[in-house]
Design a protein around this motif. Structure first.
Motif, mmCIF file in Angstrom:
data_model
loop_
_atom_site.group_PDB
_atom_site.id
_atom_site.type_symbol
_atom_site.label_atom_id
_atom_site.label_comp_id
_atom_site.label_asym_id
_atom_site.label_seq_id
_atom_site.Cartn_x
_atom_site.Cartn_y
_atom_site.Cartn_z
ATOM 1 N N LEU A 27 0.820 -1.225 0.000
ATOM 2 C CA LEU A 27 0.000 0.000 0.000
ATOM 3 C C LEU A 27 0.845 1.262 0.000
ATOM 4 C CD1 LEU A 27 -2.574 -1.306 2.618
ATOM 5 C CD2 LEU A 27 -3.110 -0.789 0.232
ATOM 6 N N THR A 28 2.075 1.168 0.574
ATOM 7 C CA THR A 28 2.914 2.363 0.626
ATOM 8 C C THR A 28 3.559 2.685 -0.727
ATOM 9 O OG1 THR A 28 4.794 1.092 1.443
ATOM 10 C CG2 THR A 28 3.396 2.152 3.091
ATOM 11 N N ASP A 29 3.394 1.782 -1.699
ATOM 12 C CA ASP A 29 3.718 2.143 -3.086
ATOM 13 C C ASP A 29 2.479 2.891 -3.596
ATOM 14 O OD1 ASP A 29 4.142 2.318 -5.786
ATOM 15 O OD2 ASP A 29 4.938 0.284 -5.999
ATOM 16 N N LEU A 30 2.480 4.201 -3.348
ATOM 17 C CA LEU A 30 1.246 4.967 -3.513
ATOM 18 C C LEU A 30 0.749 4.968 -4.951
ATOM 19 C CD1 LEU A 30 2.046 7.963 -1.113
ATOM 20 C CD2 LEU A 30 0.828 5.856 -0.585
ATOM 21 N N SER A 31 1.687 4.984 -5.922
ATOM 22 C CA SER A 31 1.197 4.976 -7.310
ATOM 23 C C SER A 31 0.605 3.613 -7.663
ATOM 24 C CB SER A 31 2.260 5.421 -8.307
ATOM 25 O OG SER A 31 3.493 4.900 -7.966
ATOM 26 N N ALA A 32 1.182 2.528 -7.101
ATOM 27 C CA ALA A 32 0.607 1.193 -7.345
ATOM 28 C C ALA A 32 -0.790 1.098 -6.718
ATOM 29 C CB ALA A 32 1.520 0.115 -6.770
ATOM 30 N N THR A 33 -0.945 1.699 -5.545
ATOM 31 C CA THR A 33 -2.255 1.660 -4.866
ATOM 32 C C THR A 33 -3.296 2.432 -5.680
ATOM 33 O OG1 THR A 33 -1.165 1.422 -2.738
ATOM 34 C CG2 THR A 33 -3.436 2.230 -2.690
ATOM 35 N N LYS A 34 -2.872 3.605 -6.180
ATOM 36 C CA LYS A 34 -3.790 4.394 -7.032
ATOM 37 C C LYS A 34 -4.158 3.599 -8.276
ATOM 38 C CE LYS A 34 -1.993 8.900 -5.862
ATOM 39 N NZ LYS A 34 -1.093 9.960 -6.237
ATOM 40 N N ALA A 35 -3.150 2.991 -8.901
ATOM 41 C CA ALA A 35 -3.379 2.237 -10.145
ATOM 42 C C ALA A 35 -4.302 1.051 -9.888
ATOM 43 C CB ALA A 35 -2.042 1.763 -10.728
ATOM 44 N N PHE A 36 -4.102 0.379 -8.749
ATOM 45 C CA PHE A 36 -4.935 -0.782 -8.406
ATOM 46 C C PHE A 36 -6.404 -0.360 -8.324
ATOM 47 C CE2 PHE A 36 -7.042 -3.776 -5.641
ATOM 48 C CZ PHE A 36 -6.473 -5.002 -5.961
ATOM 49 N N LEU A 37 -6.630 0.767 -7.649
ATOM 50 C CA LEU A 37 -8.026 1.206 -7.478
ATOM 51 C C LEU A 37 -8.618 1.730 -8.781
ATOM 52 C CD1 LEU A 37 -7.615 2.605 -3.926
ATOM 53 C CD2 LEU A 37 -9.467 1.085 -4.623
ATOM 54 N N ALA A 38 -7.762 2.267 -9.637
ATOM 55 C CA ALA A 38 -8.259 2.743 -10.935
ATOM 56 C C ALA A 38 -8.621 1.552 -11.835
ATOM 57 C CB ALA A 38 -7.210 3.631 -11.601
ATOM 58 N N ASP A 39 -7.815 0.479 -11.752
ATOM 59 C CA ASP A 39 -8.037 -0.708 -12.603
ATOM 60 C C ASP A 39 -9.232 -1.529 -12.148
ATOM 61 O OD1 ASP A 39 -5.844 -0.060 -13.976
ATOM 62 O OD2 ASP A 39 -4.538 -1.649 -13.197
ATOM 63 N N ARG A 40 -9.244 -1.810 -10.821
ATOM 64 C CA ARG A 40 -10.286 -2.680 -10.272
ATOM 65 C C ARG A 40 -11.438 -1.803 -9.835
ATOM 66 N NH1 ARG A 40 -9.073 -8.150 -8.921
ATOM 67 N NH2 ARG A 40 -11.303 -8.099 -8.549
ATOM 68 N N LYS A 41 -12.577 -1.924 -10.462
ATOM 69 C CA LYS A 41 -13.706 -1.085 -10.031
ATOM 70 C C LYS A 41 -14.276 -1.677 -8.750
ATOM 71 C CE LYS A 41 -16.561 1.241 -12.462
ATOM 72 N NZ LYS A 41 -16.001 2.531 -12.139
ATOM 73 N N VAL A 42 -14.077 -0.973 -7.628
ATOM 74 C CA VAL A 42 -14.603 -1.502 -6.367
ATOM 75 C C VAL A 42 -15.786 -0.638 -5.920
ATOM 76 C CG1 VAL A 42 -12.362 -2.442 -5.674
ATOM 77 C CG2 VAL A 42 -13.053 -0.177 -4.863
ATOM 78 N N ASP A 43 -16.644 -1.236 -5.112
ATOM 79 C CA ASP A 43 -17.845 -0.540 -4.643
ATOM 80 C C ASP A 43 -17.667 0.028 -3.235
ATOM 81 O OD1 ASP A 43 -19.830 -1.168 -6.888
ATOM 82 O OD2 ASP A 43 -18.916 -3.115 -6.446
ATOM 83 N N ALA A 44 -16.603 -0.412 -2.559
ATOM 84 C CA ALA A 44 -16.262 0.136 -1.236
ATOM 85 C C ALA A 44 -14.858 -0.342 -0.882
ATOM 86 C CB ALA A 44 -17.244 -0.330 -0.161
ATOM 87 N N VAL A 45 -14.220 0.406 0.021
ATOM 88 C CA VAL A 45 -12.912 -0.010 0.549
ATOM 89 C C VAL A 45 -13.013 -0.019 2.075
ATOM 90 C CG1 VAL A 45 -10.463 0.586 0.788
ATOM 91 C CG2 VAL A 45 -11.625 0.948 -1.404
ATOM 92 N N ILE A 46 -12.537 -1.128 2.684
ATOM 93 C CA ILE A 46 -12.397 -1.184 4.151
ATOM 94 C C ILE A 46 -10.903 -1.259 4.446
ATOM 95 C CG2 ILE A 46 -13.101 -2.308 6.289
ATOM 96 C CD1 ILE A 46 -15.310 -3.759 4.791
ATOM 97 N N ASN A 47 -10.418 -0.336 5.272
ATOM 98 C CA ASN A 47 -8.969 -0.208 5.478
ATOM 99 C C ASN A 47 -8.543 -0.439 6.928
ATOM 100 O OD1 ASN A 47 -6.246 0.416 4.843
ATOM 101 N ND2 ASN A 47 -6.554 2.496 5.659
ATOM 102 N N PRO A 48 -8.369 -1.735 7.301
ATOM 103 C CA PRO A 48 -7.778 -2.000 8.615
ATOM 104 C C PRO A 48 -6.254 -2.081 8.575
ATOM 105 C CG PRO A 48 -8.629 -4.050 7.712
ATOM 106 C CD PRO A 48 -8.863 -2.980 6.667
#
Ligand SMILES: NC(=O)c1ccc[n+]([C@@H]2O[C@H](COP(=O)([O-])OP(=O)(O)OC[C@H]3O[C@@H](n4cnc5c(N)ncnc54)[C@H](OP(=O)(O)O)[C@@H]3O)[C@@H](O)[C@H]2O)c1
Length: 295
Positions: free
Chosen positions: A38-59
């Motif tokens: 997750l600390t690879d911030l551009s990878a995290t952004k890219a992941f969320l842009a690629d995978r259409k998710v309906d919600a994120v839970i962040n523990p």
């Protein structure tokens, strides 16, 4: 199909989120750290842009409270920058973000359970980094919930119940801090509360947002929690030690801990109908689970 991204799926809370029974039609995706740091911030952004998710839970979090005192950048990276990126990405996608935070945002000098709007005043780096993450989430995505919890225990990773059971076998006397108050939280019960909030926020754009507290019901001290653990362990035929109360000052740690970690759960009950059960009711089952997992 509704898709929910769960971060930190190998952690105490993340594991219970992945393992719980979700309604039909919900798909949980929970990439490991190897699949998505997750600390690879551009990878995290890219992941969320690629995978259409309906919600994120962040523990997911940097949870090494004492190490954080010297690993300041690492703690803020995971606990503040990652939530900021998740907030921006979920806001842009128009989906809710449910974020997990901590009692350590408080200084613990109050005598009553902390309300959700009590002033935040962390004692250490970990608490400060989590407080920064809370601001990033609430300011970054108006459709967000920050759920603070405390004293999390489960059959996985390391936690107070597992430590007491292990030391109980090895030692004849155990000295445990008796002047810090809080309420234990079963990771599985917290996962259910997070699921309730997430499902409702996905279904209803007007669902309540902002800060909530969840821990199991019943205040105690670490010493009295240990006594309850050893009562259950003894009834199961395990060797148990003699327990001695000590003060926080007798057990110095690099990071200061709040003396009062009690969280008022009034808001999550009022807004989401979540009623935490007494922690004493769930303790025997948790200890069974721990013993089974260890066997
Ligand atoms: N534990 C407590 O007593 C307590 C009390 C109050 C609040 N909380 C909060 O509750 C939440 C859950 O705590 P927990 O006890 O479940 O934590 P945990 O068991 O320590 O799990 C943390 C999770 O975060 C993941 N993670 C950390 N950095 C990552 C990164 N850079 N990329 C991907 N994954 C990463 C870990 O992955 P790895 O397996 O790869 O390390 C792990 O899955 C946290 O937000 C914590 O601040 C916990």
């Amino acid at each position: 199909m509704t898709v929910i991204l769960v971060t930190g799926g190998s952690g105490q809370v993340g594991h219970e989120l992945v393992a719980r029974h979700w309604p039909a039609g919900v798909e949980i995706i929970a990439p490991s750290r190897a699949e998505l740091d997750l600390t690879d911030l551009s990878a995290t952004k890219a992941f969320l842009a690629d995978r259409k998710v309906d919600a994120v839970i962040n523990p997911a979090a940097y949870t090494a409270v004492d190490k954080a005192e010297t690993e300041v950048a690492a703690a803020f990276e995971t606990n503040a920058l990652v939530p900021a990126v998740l907030a921006e990405a979920t806001r842009d996608a128009g989906v809710p973000l449910i974020h997990v935070s901590t009692d350590y945002v408080f200084d613990g000098t109050g005598s009553e359970p902390y309300e959700v709007d009590a002033p935040v005043r962390p004692l250490g780096v970990y608490g400060a980094s989590k407080a920064a993450g809370e601001y990033a989430v609430t300011l970054g995505n108006p459709r967000s919930a920050v759920v603070r919890t405390a004293w999390v225990v489960s059959a996985r990773r390391s936690n107070f119940v597992k430590t007491m059971l292990r030391y109980g076998q090895e030692r004849d006397v155990m000295k445990v801090v008796a002047d810090q108050r809080g309420a234990p939280t079963f990771a599985a019960d917290l996962a259910d509360a997070l699921a309730t909030i997430t499902l409702r926020m996905m279904a209803d754009k007007g669902a309540p947002t902002g800060v909530f507290h969840f821990s199991n019901d019943g205040g105690t001290t670490w010493h009295d929690f240990a006594a309850a653990i050893f009562d259950v362990a003894k009834a199961k035929g395990l060797k148990t030690p003699r327990l001695e109360p000590i003060g926080t000052t007798d057990y110095p740690t690099p990071a200061r801990r709040p003396a009062n970690s009690l969280l008022s759960t009034a808001r999550i009950t009022r807004d989401y109908g979540v009623r935490p059960r007494p922690w004493r009711d769930g303790l025997p089952q948790l200890i069974d689970d721990i013993l089974r997992t260890a066997a």
